[in-house]
Design a protein around this motif. Structure first.
Motif, short mmCIF file in Angstrom:
data_model
loop_
_atom_site.label_atom_id
_atom_site.label_comp_id
_atom_site.label_asym_id
_atom_site.label_seq_id
_atom_site.Cartn_x
_atom_site.Cartn_y
_atom_site.Cartn_z
N VAL A 131 0.82 -1.64 0.13
CA VAL A 131 0.03 -0.17 0.19
C VAL A 131 0.89 1.78 -0.15
CG1 VAL A 131 -1.61 1.76 1.20
CG2 VAL A 131 -2.04 -1.19 1.13
N VAL A 132 1.76 1.61 0.47
CA VAL A 132 3.21 2.39 0.97
C VAL A 132 2.95 2.21 -0.18
CG1 VAL A 132 4.75 3.94 2.13
CG2 VAL A 132 3.07 2.44 3.49
N SER A 133 3.92 1.53 -0.71
CA SER A 133 4.35 1.68 -2.47
C SER A 133 3.56 2.40 -3.44
CB SER A 133 4.73 0.00 -2.62
OG SER A 133 6.32 0.27 -1.68
N GLY A 134 2.30 2.21 -3.35
CA GLY A 134 1.62 1.75 -4.36
C GLY A 134 0.77 3.96 -3.76
N VAL A 135 0.70 3.77 -2.44
CA VAL A 135 0.55 5.65 -2.58
C VAL A 135 2.16 6.42 -3.04
CG1 VAL A 135 0.02 7.34 -0.71
CG2 VAL A 135 -0.66 4.87 -0.71
N PHE A 136 2.73 5.80 -2.62
CA PHE A 136 4.04 6.82 -3.16
C PHE A 136 4.42 6.49 -4.68
CE2 PHE A 136 7.33 5.94 0.72
CZ PHE A 136 5.40 7.06 1.71
N PRO A 140 3.71 11.13 -5.24
CA PRO A 140 5.25 11.61 -4.55
C PRO A 140 5.62 12.39 -3.19
CG PRO A 140 4.81 11.68 -7.19
CD PRO A 140 3.71 11.50 -6.67
N VAL A 141 6.00 11.77 -2.80
CA VAL A 141 6.75 12.48 -2.09
C VAL A 141 8.08 12.96 -1.68
CG1 VAL A 141 5.57 11.33 0.26
CG2 VAL A 141 6.98 10.56 -0.15
N GLY A 142 8.26 13.75 -0.90
CA GLY A 142 10.15 13.74 -0.56
C GLY A 142 11.16 12.96 0.15
N ASP A 143 11.92 12.87 -0.92
CA ASP A 143 13.09 12.16 -0.69
C ASP A 143 13.35 11.59 0.79
OD1 ASP A 143 13.90 11.49 -3.07
OD2 ASP A 143 15.32 12.39 -3.44
N ARG A 323 6.92 17.85 10.33
CA ARG A 323 6.32 17.85 9.54
C ARG A 323 7.01 16.68 8.17
NH1 ARG A 323 8.32 17.94 4.48
NH2 ARG A 323 6.62 18.22 2.33
N ARG A 324 8.12 15.84 8.75
CA ARG A 324 8.48 14.48 8.44
C ARG A 324 8.41 13.85 8.70
NH1 ARG A 324 15.11 13.20 7.75
NH2 ARG A 324 14.72 15.31 7.35
N SER A 325 7.75 13.82 10.35
CA SER A 325 7.30 12.15 11.30
C SER A 325 5.73 12.48 11.13
CB SER A 325 7.76 12.86 12.42
OG SER A 325 8.87 12.81 12.75
N ILE A 326 5.01 13.69 10.72
CA ILE A 326 3.77 13.77 10.88
C ILE A 326 2.72 12.51 9.23
CG2 ILE A 326 1.57 15.09 10.59
CD1 ILE A 326 2.55 16.73 12.47
N LEU A 327 3.62 13.31 8.45
CA LEU A 327 3.44 12.62 7.01
C LEU A 327 3.93 10.92 6.83
CD1 LEU A 327 5.55 14.84 4.52
CD2 LEU A 327 2.46 14.47 5.10
N ALA A 328 5.01 10.19 7.81
CA ALA A 328 5.47 8.97 8.07
C ALA A 328 4.42 8.62 8.72
CB ALA A 328 6.80 9.54 8.36
N GLY A 329 4.06 9.53 9.83
CA GLY A 329 2.80 8.58 10.30
C GLY A 329 1.15 8.44 9.08
N PHE A 330 1.29 8.70 8.86
CA PHE A 330 0.40 9.43 8.08
C PHE A 330 0.18 8.39 6.88
CE2 PHE A 330 -1.90 13.13 9.38
CZ PHE A 330 -3.10 12.99 9.58
N ALA A 331 1.81 8.43 6.31
CA ALA A 331 2.10 6.98 4.81
C ALA A 331 2.07 5.79 5.72
CB ALA A 331 3.28 7.10 4.58
N ALA A 684 5.44 17.56 -1.67
CA ALA A 684 6.76 16.38 -2.95
C ALA A 684 7.73 16.78 -2.36
CB ALA A 684 6.43 16.35 -3.74
N GLU A 685 9.12 16.91 -3.00
CA GLU A 685 10.40 18.28 -2.53
C GLU A 685 10.17 18.99 -2.69
OE1 GLU A 685 13.62 17.63 -1.59
OE2 GLU A 685 13.13 15.87 -1.87
N TYR A 686 11.11 19.71 -2.09
CA TYR A 686 10.67 21.25 -1.61
C TYR A 686 12.49 21.86 -3.40
CZ TYR A 686 8.12 22.31 1.11
OH TYR A 686 7.19 22.54 2.57
N PRO A 687 11.71 22.71 -4.48
CA PRO A 687 12.91 23.39 -4.88
C PRO A 687 14.29 23.66 -4.33
CG PRO A 687 10.97 24.69 -4.97
CD PRO A 687 10.79 23.29 -4.01
#
Length: 691
Positions: A131-136, A140-143, A323-331, A684-687
């Motif tokens: 599921v995680v691979s499909g969602v990513f 797309p999310v940041g590296d 931010r990264r931790s909350i996104l990971a918690g949802f992912a 996603a990744e910041y420019p």
């Protein structure tokens, strides 16, 4: 009565699964949903004239389990596990422990037995890689988020193998008593060592010899043969075929040809993995699923909330940022393939009620739908949480990530690298010893006191008191060792952020860092202990004690952060003065450097706002720079005026010279946000900023 053959059943299953998985893909949903729906269609409970024999499909589905675990073993590397431990280790341990505790406690609240509650805890503790691979792939999310999430999944895979072995033995008749558990662990360790030891001597050499024939066909057949032979051997020892297949994958990977073998078997693995999920869908009676919908909704809520809380909290402690931790918690907020494997073990052995399967299918479907939706809300939640945090906590988190970045950069070349690893190993040993002692004391106290009373002809109460004294005497040195190693680890980590000549500000930062380490140890050691003790002891005292310890450490952290905030405010003023003095004397790319300032402020990035930048005319509140990137703007220099720790309503203007503090990654994202704005997807990744 159903008539047909394996060929008929396989044709029906794969034909329907092809259509439903294609529809799921078109609807931007994980293919696992399509497979589960296919199982409902070809199963016995929906009156659609497409029927497959459940027993034959179940037999075929076991191939999917074996090949999936074989592929996981092919990908497993000790070096890979060690590589993700610094950033994902604490998060993985806390997340799995907390979900195990929540699942077991929920089972007890629902009136389930001890073994059933243990299975429920194990089923909800592991997220779905598919599921995680499909969602990513779709969103797309940041590296940084991807690497963090995949690191946690690696740790989950390792724990899942242990859970499969333990649940297989438990389902075979093992109880939760310490003696039975000790026997279970000893037998499991002996079997693993024997299979790995003998296998290492034989399998890698054979695989290399077969590979020299330069025949992909023979290599694939031989590798799969090794896989099923090892799976059968594990089953003969009383363990799941999944454990044997995983060991086979490790053995084949040791030949150095693991990647090639994985590529060869992937099509076969994908086909039978689809059959496995279809077989799960076939076991679900929609009427029974509807009947147990309230329970499924409760389990669903526990999975999503517990994943979010545990991953977010432990992720921040690991230095991954809010931010990264909350996104990971949802992912990671879902269950998946391992949940069904574990449930099948318990249901097949008759120790778990059959309703667990439809409950898990309902939860899997719900979480597969909600994961991409919740991930899309991650940035918004992170920004809201950041706004609610007290100022001292905001500044502490900005510096904390930078401190851990320094720590991770130094041990590899510094002398404290080995002592840190030794301290961590000693902490793990102390925690296991303390857990074993507490379990043994609570479980064997009646038997030991009775034996002592009979042997020494003393009163039962006095014998019990004597046993308790002995336990305390054994407990004290282990506790002191745990505290000593915690203090050592905190000192080593704290010293890593100190300059060569520490000042008062650096000492304050070092003390704050030590308290953060204390909090990490309390959570990292306490959570697994509480999770392990919960089913063995039966009471919930552990979570109460752990919560009290966390509150106590947080209180000291709050006070330490207050003292550090004073240094932060003072340092920001000095940075503004440096910004004024250096703005005309040195190139803008030159960082502001003052070793007497608070670590993290001793080297600050300068950045000039271009005329066409996204930030021009926008204020910090509108940009939400700290919440989006983790960096903090310390000062803004505009002509002859300056703004120290600018307010949220301070607008940027073209030509502003900005002092930014944070980790290298946070500063890079902040510059990209100021120039080009947030990414279009929101997460996603910041420019990369270009001056």
């Amino acid at each position: 009565m159903h008539e047909g053959t394996f060929v008929t059943d396989l044709a029906i299953v794969l034909g329907v699964a092809a259509v439903t998985s294609l529809l799921a893909r078109l609807l931007r949903q994980p293919t696992i949903l399509g497979y589960l729906v296919a199982g409902l269609i070809v199963g016995p409970y929906i009156p659609i004239p497409l029927f497959a024999d459940a027993h034959r499909v179940e037999a075929l589905a076991e191939f999917g389990v074996v090949l999936e675990m074989f592929a996981i073993g092919l990908e497993f590397r000790i070096a890979k596990l060690l590589r993700v431990l610094p950033t994902s280790g604490l998060t993985g341990v806390v997340q799995i422990s907390f979900l195990l505790w929540c699942g077991f406690s929920l089972g007890q609240l629902l009136g389930w037995g001890t073994v059933e509650s243990v299975f429920l805890g194990a089923c909800v503790a592991i997220s779905s890689t598919m599921v995680v691979s499909g969602v990513f792939a779709q969103k797309p999310v940041g590296d940084d988020v991807r690497q963090f999430v995949l690191g946690v999944l690696v740790i989950q895979d390792v724990v899942a193998i242990v859970l499969i072995a333990a649940m297989t033995a438990l389902a075979a008749g093992g109880g939760m008593a310490p003696g039975e558990l000790a026997t279970l662990v000893g037998q499991l360790a002996a079997v693993l060592l024997a299979m790995l030891g003998l296998g290492m001597l034989i399998v890698p050499r054979l695989i290399r010899a077969v590979e020299r024939l330069e025949s992909p066909e023979i290599l694939a057949v031989f590798s799969i043969g090794v896989c099923f032979a090892t799976a059968l051997l594990a089953e003969k020892f009383g363990y799941s075929v999944a454990l044997g297949a995983f060991i086979a994958g490790i053995l084949v990977a040791e030949s150095g040809r693991g990647t090639e073998v994985e590529h060869l078997i992937q099509p076969v693995r994908d086909v039978f993995a689809a059959v496995f999920f279809v077989s799960i869908g076939m076991t679900v009676n929609p009427a029974q699923a509807w009947e147990h919908l309230p329970t499924a909704l409760i389990v669903f809520a526990v999975v999503v909330l517990a994943q979010l809380l545990s991953v977010s909290g432990a992720g921040v402690l690991s230095g991954n940022g809010l931010r990264r931790s909350i996104l990971a918690g949802f992912a990671l907020g879902q269950i998946g393939e391992f949940s069904f494997i574990l449930a099948s073990i318990g249901i097949g052995a008759g120790v778990v009620r059959g309703s667990l399967q439809p409950i898990l299918v309902t939860v899997a479907v719900l979480t597969a739908f909600t994961t991409p939706l919740m991930l899309g809300l991650g940035d918004r939640l992170a920004r809201r949480v950041d706004r609610l945090l007290p100022l001292r906590v905001q500044h502490l988190l900005s510096l904390y990530d930078e401190w851990l970045e320094r720590f991770h950069a130094r041990p590899a070349a510094a002398r404290q690298g080995r002592p840190v690893r030794k301290a961590l190993g000693a902490l793990a040993f102390d925690a296991l010893a303390l857990t074993g002692l507490v379990v043994a004391a609570v479980s064997w106290l009646p038997q030991l006191s009775g034996w002592l009373s009979r042997s020494l002809a003393m009163a039962a109460a006095r014998a019990e008191w004597l046993i308790q004294v002995v336990v305390v005497l054994l407990f004290i040195p282990l506790l002191f060792a745990l505290v000593r190693n915690t203090l050592l680890l905190a000192r080593l980590v704290g010293e890593s952020i100190l300059p060569s000549e520490p000042t008062g500000a650096a000492v304050t930062a070092e003390r704050t860092m030590r308290v953060m380490v204390y909090l990490g140890v309390v959570v990292g050691v306490g959570a697994p202990m509480v999770a392990l003790l919960r089913p063995m002891v039966g009471a919930s005292y552990g979570i109460v004690l752990l919560s009290g310890a966390v509150v106590g450490v947080v209180f000291f952290l709050w006070r330490s952060a207050g003292r550090m905030e004073q240094e932060f405010q003072s340092g920001a003023g000095q940075i503004a003065q440096l910004l004024a003095r250096q703005s005309e004397q040195e190139p803008e790319e030159t960082p502001l450097s003052d070793p007497t300032l608070l670590p993290g402020l001793d080297t600050v990035t300068r950045f000039r706002i271009p005329p066409d930048a996204h930030a021009v005319g926008r204020c910090l509140a509108e940009l939400e720079l700290r919440a989006r990137t983790g960096a903090t703007v310390l000062a803004i220099r505009r002509g002859d005026s300056e703004a120290i720790l600018p307010t949220a309503r301070e607008p940027f203007q073209a030509g502003d010279l900005v002092a930014i503090v944070g980790s290298a990654d946070a500063v890079r994202k902040a510059e990209g946000l100021l120039v080009a704005g947030p990414p279009s997807s929101g997460y996603a990744e910041y420019p990369i900023a270009v001056n």
